[in-house]
Design a protein around this motif. Sequence first.
Motif, PDB file in Angstrom:
ATOM      1  N   PHE A  61     -58.570  21.408 -65.366  1.00 14.50           N
ATOM      2  CA  PHE A  61     -57.526  21.282 -66.396  1.00 14.50           C
ATOM      3  C   PHE A  61     -56.444  22.098 -66.432  1.00 14.50           C
ATOM      4  CE2 PHE A  61     -61.811  19.950 -67.558  1.00 14.50           C
ATOM      5  CZ  PHE A  61     -61.743  18.651 -67.244  1.00 14.50           C
ATOM      6  N   TYR A  62     -55.343  22.040 -65.955  1.00  7.09           N
ATOM      7  CA  TYR A  62     -54.381  23.297 -65.654  1.00  7.09           C
ATOM      8  C   TYR A  62     -53.041  22.588 -66.516  1.00  7.09           C
ATOM      9  CZ  TYR A  62     -51.215  26.231 -63.352  1.00  7.09           C
ATOM     10  OH  TYR A  62     -50.317  27.320 -62.878  1.00  7.09           O
ATOM     11  N   CYS A  63     -52.360  23.564 -67.384  1.00  2.00           N
ATOM     12  CA  CYS A  63     -51.219  23.357 -67.866  1.00  2.00           C
ATOM     13  C   CYS A  63     -50.182  23.706 -66.807  1.00  2.00           C
ATOM     14  CB  CYS A  63     -51.021  24.019 -69.091  1.00  2.00           C
ATOM     15  SG  CYS A  63     -49.295  23.652 -70.061  1.00  2.00           S
ATOM     16  N   LEU A  64     -49.188  22.887 -66.458  1.00  2.00           N
ATOM     17  CA  LEU A  64     -48.509  23.359 -65.532  1.00  2.00           C
ATOM     18  C   LEU A  64     -47.272  24.172 -65.797  1.00  2.00           C
ATOM     19  CD1 LEU A  64     -47.753  22.453 -62.402  1.00  2.00           C
ATOM     20  CD2 LEU A  64     -46.299  20.726 -63.193  1.00  2.00           C
ATOM     21  N   HIS A  65     -46.886  23.803 -67.238  1.00  3.76           N
ATOM     22  CA  HIS A  65     -45.671  24.735 -67.701  1.00  3.76           C
ATOM     23  C   HIS A  65     -46.009  26.041 -68.057  1.00  3.76           C
ATOM     24  CE1 HIS A  65     -44.841  20.336 -68.109  1.00  3.76           C
ATOM     25  NE2 HIS A  65     -43.952  20.928 -67.632  1.00  3.76           N
ATOM     26  N   CYS A  66     -47.257  26.258 -68.639  1.00  2.38           N
ATOM     27  CA  CYS A  66     -47.874  27.535 -69.211  1.00  2.38           C
ATOM     28  C   CYS A  66     -48.773  28.208 -67.960  1.00  2.38           C
ATOM     29  CB  CYS A  66     -48.688  27.350 -70.404  1.00  2.38           C
ATOM     30  SG  CYS A  66     -47.693  26.515 -71.810  1.00  2.38           S
ATOM     31  N   ALA A  67     -48.992  27.675 -67.024  1.00  2.44           N
ATOM     32  CA  ALA A  67     -49.599  28.130 -65.707  1.00  2.44           C
ATOM     33  C   ALA A  67     -50.958  28.716 -66.146  1.00  2.44           C
ATOM     34  CB  ALA A  67     -48.860  29.369 -65.180  1.00  2.44           C
ATOM     35  N   ARG A  68     -51.734  27.938 -67.113  1.00  3.64           N
ATOM     36  CA  ARG A  68     -53.024  28.236 -67.788  1.00  3.64           C
ATOM     37  C   ARG A  68     -54.117  27.422 -67.406  1.00  3.64           C
ATOM     38  NH1 ARG A  68     -52.503  29.420 -74.076  1.00  3.64           N
ATOM     39  NH2 ARG A  68     -54.510  29.417 -73.752  1.00  3.64           N
ATOM     40  N   TYR A  69     -55.380  27.736 -67.496  1.00  4.89           N
ATOM     41  CA  TYR A  69     -56.476  26.721 -67.119  1.00  4.89           C
ATOM     42  C   TYR A  69     -57.080  26.352 -68.350  1.00  4.89           C
ATOM     43  CZ  TYR A  69     -56.047  27.416 -62.236  1.00  4.89           C
ATOM     44  OH  TYR A  69     -55.629  27.580 -60.743  1.00  4.89           O
ATOM     45  N   LEU A  76     -57.081  21.139 -73.544  1.00  6.57           N
ATOM     46  CA  LEU A  76     -55.637  20.888 -72.991  1.00  6.57           C
ATOM     47  C   LEU A  76     -54.808  20.082 -73.717  1.00  6.57           C
ATOM     48  CD1 LEU A  76     -54.032  21.318 -70.476  1.00  6.57           C
ATOM     49  CD2 LEU A  76     -54.938  19.156 -69.464  1.00  6.57           C
ATOM     50  N   LYS A  77     -55.110  18.824 -74.333  1.00  9.02           N
ATOM     51  CA  LYS A  77     -54.222  17.969 -75.135  1.00  9.02           C
ATOM     52  C   LYS A  77     -54.152  18.939 -76.468  1.00  9.02           C
ATOM     53  CE  LYS A  77     -55.885  13.381 -74.175  1.00  9.02           C
ATOM     54  NZ  LYS A  77     -56.783  12.199 -74.553  1.00  9.02           N
ATOM     55  N   GLU A  78     -54.872  19.274 -77.071  1.00 10.79           N
ATOM     56  CA  GLU A  78     -54.666  20.415 -78.236  1.00 10.79           C
ATOM     57  C   GLU A  78     -53.575  21.519 -77.979  1.00 10.79           C
ATOM     58  OE1 GLU A  78     -58.261  21.778 -80.072  1.00 10.79           O
ATOM     59  OE2 GLU A  78     -58.832  19.735 -80.568  1.00 10.79           O
ATOM     60  N   HIS A  79     -53.674  21.841 -76.845  1.00 12.50           N
ATOM     61  CA  HIS A  79     -52.690  23.030 -76.357  1.00 12.50           C
ATOM     62  C   HIS A  79     -51.164  22.396 -75.982  1.00 12.50           C
ATOM     63  CE1 HIS A  79     -50.515  25.870 -73.969  1.00 12.50           C
ATOM     64  NE2 HIS A  79     -50.240  25.007 -72.928  1.00 12.50           N
ATOM     65  N   PHE A  80     -51.072  20.922 -75.911  1.00 14.05           N
ATOM     66  CA  PHE A  80     -49.672  20.448 -75.749  1.00 14.05           C
ATOM     67  C   PHE A  80     -49.011  20.338 -77.172  1.00 14.05           C
ATOM     68  CE2 PHE A  80     -51.147  18.202 -71.782  1.00 14.05           C
ATOM     69  CZ  PHE A  80     -50.804  19.123 -71.075  1.00 14.05           C
ATOM     70  N   LYS A  81     -49.950  20.391 -78.375  1.00 17.44           N
ATOM     71  CA  LYS A  81     -49.276  20.454 -79.589  1.00 17.44           C
ATOM     72  C   LYS A  81     -48.938  21.608 -80.282  1.00 17.44           C
ATOM     73  CE  LYS A  81     -52.117  16.376 -80.482  1.00 17.44           C
ATOM     74  NZ  LYS A  81     -53.297  15.750 -81.258  1.00 17.44           N
ATOM     75  N   THR A  82     -49.327  22.831 -79.449  1.00 23.59           N
ATOM     76  CA  THR A  82     -49.084  24.100 -80.099  1.00 23.59           C
ATOM     77  C   THR A  82     -47.812  24.538 -79.744  1.00 23.59           C
ATOM     78  OG1 THR A  82     -49.782  25.249 -78.004  1.00 23.59           O
ATOM     79  CG2 THR A  82     -51.591  24.715 -79.603  1.00 23.59           C
ATOM     80  N   LYS A  83     -47.407  25.813 -80.959  1.00 29.46           N
ATOM     81  CA  LYS A  83     -46.092  26.526 -80.739  1.00 29.46           C
ATOM     82  C   LYS A  83     -45.722  26.832 -79.340  1.00 29.46           C
ATOM     83  CE  LYS A  83     -44.932  27.448 -85.485  1.00 29.46           C
ATOM     84  NZ  LYS A  83     -44.526  28.819 -86.429  1.00 29.46           N
ATOM     85  N   VAL A  84     -46.980  27.581 -78.750  1.00 30.00           N
ATOM     86  CA  VAL A  84     -46.729  28.370 -77.376  1.00 30.00           C
ATOM     87  C   VAL A  84     -46.243  27.321 -76.229  1.00 30.00           C
ATOM     88  CG1 VAL A  84     -48.174  29.522 -75.836  1.00 30.00           C
ATOM     89  CG2 VAL A  84     -48.637  29.952 -78.243  1.00 30.00           C
ATOM     90  N   HIS A  85     -46.673  26.072 -76.119  1.00 31.64           N
ATOM     91  CA  HIS A  85     -46.495  25.412 -75.345  1.00 31.64           C
ATOM     92  C   HIS A  85     -45.214  24.648 -75.498  1.00 31.64           C
ATOM     93  CE1 HIS A  85     -46.981  22.383 -71.988  1.00 31.64           C
ATOM     94  NE2 HIS A  85     -46.543  21.316 -72.919  1.00 31.64           N
ATOM     95  N   LYS A  86     -44.830  24.358 -76.648  1.00 33.11           N
ATOM     96  CA  LYS A  86     -43.640  23.935 -76.866  1.00 33.11           C
ATOM     97  C   LYS A  86     -42.259  25.123 -76.880  1.00 33.11           C
ATOM     98  CE  LYS A  86     -45.114  20.584 -80.220  1.00 33.11           C
ATOM     99  NZ  LYS A  86     -45.376  20.092 -81.859  1.00 33.11           N
ATOM    100  N   ARG A  87     -42.785  26.306 -77.015  1.00 29.32           N
ATOM    101  CA  ARG A  87     -41.757  27.217 -76.691  1.00 29.32           C
ATOM    102  C   ARG A  87     -41.535  27.585 -75.356  1.00 29.32           C
ATOM    103  NH1 ARG A  87     -44.228  31.944 -79.606  1.00 29.32           N
ATOM    104  NH2 ARG A  87     -43.964  30.640 -81.577  1.00 29.32           N
ATOM    105  N   ARG A  88     -42.596  27.424 -74.563  1.00 29.20           N
ATOM    106  CA  ARG A  88     -42.466  27.422 -72.999  1.00 29.20           C
ATOM    107  C   ARG A  88     -41.697  26.393 -72.522  1.00 29.20           C
ATOM    108  NH1 ARG A  88     -44.691  30.398 -68.750  1.00 29.20           N
ATOM    109  NH2 ARG A  88     -44.809  31.788 -70.398  1.00 29.20           N
ATOM    110  N   LEU A  89     -41.657  24.960 -73.107  1.00 33.03           N
ATOM    111  CA  LEU A  89     -40.971  24.067 -72.455  1.00 33.03           C
ATOM    112  C   LEU A  89     -39.632  23.995 -73.004  1.00 33.03           C
ATOM    113  CD1 LEU A  89     -43.017  20.765 -73.682  1.00 33.03           C
ATOM    114  CD2 LEU A  89     -42.794  21.793 -71.412  1.00 33.03           C
TER     115      LEU A  89
END
Length: 130
Positions: A61-69, A76-89
Amino acid sequence: MTRSKKIGNHNSDKKKSVSKQWKTKRRTKDLDQIHEDMKPENADKLLHQEVDYDAIGSAQFYCLHCARYFIDQRSLKEHFKTKVHKRRLKQLSEEPYTQAEAERAAGMGSYIPAKKVKVETQTIEEEMKI
């Protein structure tokens, strides 16, 4: 009367190396490295890695944009909704800085503004429950 505590010691040089370790401990990939990983051939390798028991979540379970496992698919799905992920996008929406752009900024050519790159959250293959 009691003696005062010993304040200093002769091993103060260790503090410098410890501070350096803390700075590099949480170091993540730079944006240009992530842009390289987002290319289809590299992205496929990262998203479909072999099982690695040393990595978090066995490297499945790897987030390609944040480079995190992540531990499991739910986190992983909950991470996609966070500010950290959206800021990275948002950071990744700009084209990475190149040598040609650096030369233009130094006066060796005319300025061309950075292009926008469309970045979307990666898709997740749902495991079917039978």
